[in-house]
Every structure is written in C-alpha cells, then in structure tokens.
Scaffold this motif. Structure first.
Motif, PDB file in Angstrom:
ATOM      1  N   ILE A  20       1.037  -1.226  -0.236  1.00 21.57           N
ATOM      2  CA  ILE A  20       0.489   0.034  -0.086  1.00 21.57           C
ATOM      3  C   ILE A  20       0.890   1.270  -0.119  1.00 21.57           C
ATOM      4  O   ILE A  20       0.486   2.079  -0.610  1.00 21.57           O
ATOM      5  CB  ILE A  20      -0.764  -0.115   0.996  1.00 21.57           C
ATOM      6  N   SER A  21       2.306   1.484   0.469  1.00 21.84           N
ATOM      7  CA  SER A  21       2.619   2.142   0.319  1.00 21.84           C
ATOM      8  C   SER A  21       3.770   2.452  -0.791  1.00 21.84           C
ATOM      9  O   SER A  21       3.713   3.832  -0.487  1.00 21.84           O
ATOM     10  CB  SER A  21       4.219   1.842   2.177  1.00 21.84           C
ATOM     11  N   LYS A  22       3.824   1.793  -1.426  1.00 21.09           N
ATOM     12  CA  LYS A  22       4.669   1.920  -2.999  1.00 21.09           C
ATOM     13  C   LYS A  22       2.696   1.791  -4.250  1.00 21.09           C
ATOM     14  O   LYS A  22       3.192   2.636  -5.150  1.00 21.09           O
ATOM     15  CB  LYS A  22       4.874   0.031  -3.313  1.00 21.09           C
ATOM     16  N   LEU A  23       1.561   2.281  -3.763  1.00 20.83           N
ATOM     17  CA  LEU A  23       0.810   2.627  -4.103  1.00 20.83           C
ATOM     18  C   LEU A  23       1.092   4.691  -4.140  1.00 20.83           C
ATOM     19  O   LEU A  23       0.724   4.850  -2.986  1.00 20.83           O
ATOM     20  CB  LEU A  23      -0.703   2.431  -3.933  1.00 20.83           C
ATOM     21  N   PRO A  24      -0.200   5.485  -5.240  1.00 21.74           N
ATOM     22  CA  PRO A  24      -0.309   6.617  -5.571  1.00 21.74           C
ATOM     23  C   PRO A  24      -1.252   6.810  -4.374  1.00 21.74           C
ATOM     24  O   PRO A  24      -2.049   7.324  -5.263  1.00 21.74           O
ATOM     25  CB  PRO A  24       0.121   7.009  -6.957  1.00 21.74           C
ATOM     26  N   ILE A  25      -1.626   6.690  -3.441  1.00 26.76           N
ATOM     27  CA  ILE A  25      -2.871   6.767  -3.099  1.00 26.76           C
ATOM     28  C   ILE A  25      -2.518   7.686  -0.647  1.00 26.76           C
ATOM     29  O   ILE A  25      -3.426   8.361  -0.228  1.00 26.76           O
ATOM     30  CB  ILE A  25      -3.751   5.273  -2.563  1.00 26.76           C
ATOM     31  N   GLY A  26      -1.074   8.415  -1.079  1.00 31.59           N
ATOM     32  CA  GLY A  26      -1.100   9.094  -0.411  1.00 31.59           C
ATOM     33  C   GLY A  26      -0.732   8.222   1.346  1.00 31.59           C
ATOM     34  O   GLY A  26      -0.831   9.276   2.363  1.00 31.59           O
ATOM     35  N   VAL A  27      -0.511   7.240   0.792  1.00 32.76           N
ATOM     36  CA  VAL A  27       0.442   6.320   2.768  1.00 32.76           C
ATOM     37  C   VAL A  27       1.473   6.236   2.315  1.00 32.76           C
ATOM     38  O   VAL A  27       1.999   5.475   1.371  1.00 32.76           O
ATOM     39  CB  VAL A  27      -1.057   5.453   2.507  1.00 32.76           C
ATOM     40  N   GLU A  28       1.896   6.770   3.538  1.00 31.46           N
ATOM     41  CA  GLU A  28       3.630   6.196   3.052  1.00 31.46           C
ATOM     42  C   GLU A  28       4.390   5.774   4.884  1.00 31.46           C
ATOM     43  O   GLU A  28       4.138   5.712   5.619  1.00 31.46           O
ATOM     44  CB  GLU A  28       4.523   7.864   3.607  1.00 31.46           C
ATOM     45  N   ILE A  29       4.922   4.867   4.599  1.00 34.39           N
ATOM     46  CA  ILE A  29       5.659   4.214   5.386  1.00 34.39           C
ATOM     47  C   ILE A  29       6.757   4.204   4.848  1.00 34.39           C
ATOM     48  O   ILE A  29       7.429   3.197   3.858  1.00 34.39           O
ATOM     49  CB  ILE A  29       5.186   2.207   5.384  1.00 34.39           C
ATOM     50  N   ASP A  30       8.000   4.165   5.694  1.00 34.52           N
ATOM     51  CA  ASP A  30       9.227   4.355   5.634  1.00 34.52           C
ATOM     52  C   ASP A  30      10.065   2.984   5.107  1.00 34.52           C
ATOM     53  O   ASP A  30      11.250   3.189   4.257  1.00 34.52           O
ATOM     54  CB  ASP A  30       9.893   4.665   6.734  1.00 34.52           C
ATOM     55  N   ASN A  31      10.083   1.981   5.574  1.00 39.43           N
ATOM     56  CA  ASN A  31      10.566   0.353   5.530  1.00 39.43           C
ATOM     57  C   ASN A  31       9.667  -0.787   6.069  1.00 39.43           C
ATOM     58  O   ASN A  31       8.676  -0.662   6.575  1.00 39.43           O
ATOM     59  CB  ASN A  31      11.660   0.635   6.007  1.00 39.43           C
ATOM     60  N   PHE A  32      10.236  -2.026   5.601  1.00 39.63           N
ATOM     61  CA  PHE A  32       9.368  -3.116   6.311  1.00 39.63           C
ATOM     62  C   PHE A  32       9.224  -3.034   7.407  1.00 39.63           C
ATOM     63  O   PHE A  32       8.289  -3.386   8.397  1.00 39.63           O
ATOM     64  CB  PHE A  32       9.951  -3.747   5.471  1.00 39.63           C
ATOM     65  N   LYS A  33      10.170  -2.765   7.937  1.00 35.28           N
ATOM     66  CA  LYS A  33       9.950  -2.953   9.823  1.00 35.28           C
ATOM     67  C   LYS A  33       9.013  -1.844   9.862  1.00 35.28           C
ATOM     68  O   LYS A  33       8.136  -2.076  11.277  1.00 35.28           O
ATOM     69  CB  LYS A  33      10.956  -2.332   9.978  1.00 35.28           C
TER      70      LYS A  33
END
Length: 118
Positions: A20-33
């Motif tokens: 989801i963090s890689k989709l262009p929907i405005g959700v950002e997650i820094d890394n898998f951890k």
C-alpha cells in the motif's frame, strides 16, 4: 486462532501495508520494519475498537457494509497517528483509500497462500 495463524495474519498484513505504501494513494511507510509495526498496531486497534464501533450486525446490514470500511479507515488513521514513520498525506482520504486497499490486498494474498498450501 492459534499462534501460527496470528503470525501468518501479521505477516500478510505487514506485506499488505508495505505494498500500500508503494501505491499513489497518499500512504507512506518508511520501510518494511515500520510496516510490521503498523500491522501489529492496526491489528490490536482493530481487535479492541471494531467491536465497540461496530456494535450490531443490523447497522452493518443497513449501511450495506459501508460502516465496516469507515471503521477500518478510522483504525487505519489511528495506527498512522501512533506509529512514527507511517504517514497519511491526504488525511482521512488516504485512510479511506488505504483501508479499502488493505481489504483487497489482504484478500488477494490470502487467496495466493491458500492456493500454494498442500
């Protein structure tokens, strides 16, 4: 649920959060951890808040399931607020899109897992 099922659910949700963090929907997650931490927080919040916010089956039936998506968006937003490195760029819209995407991606990953089981 036994511990193995809980760990599988956590891992599937973690992968879903990362996708989801890689989709262009405005959700950002820094890394898998951070995705793993976010999935754990989401799961705990969902376990605690969903029964409270989603008290009756009648309300779900009357809203045609939309209330479930709204509850998941609220939980998604709370998880983003609690986890450093998990951001919603568009506020509630990112939470809503993220919750919908989480449902689809989790379903897809569980179908893939079911097809490879022996």
């Amino acid at each position: 649920m036994n511990i193995t099922q809980i760990l599988i659910a956590w891992l599937v949700t973690s992968v879903s959060f990362f996708i989801i963090s890689k989709l262009p929907i405005g959700v950002e997650i820094d890394n898998f951890k951070k995705a793993m931490i976010s999935a754990a927080v989401f799961g705990l919040l969902n376990a605690v808040l969903s029964p409270i916010l989603f008290a009756t089956k009648l309300v779900s039936w009357l809203t045609l399931g939309v209330l479930g998506v709204v509850v998941n968006a609220i939980v998604f937003g709370l998880a983003a607020w609690l986890v450093e490195g998990f951001r919603l760029n568009w506020g509630i819209w990112s939470a809503l899109l993220g919750a919908i995407a989480l449902g689809f991606i989790n379903s897809l990953l569980y179908q893939i897992l079911a097809s490879v089981r022996l």
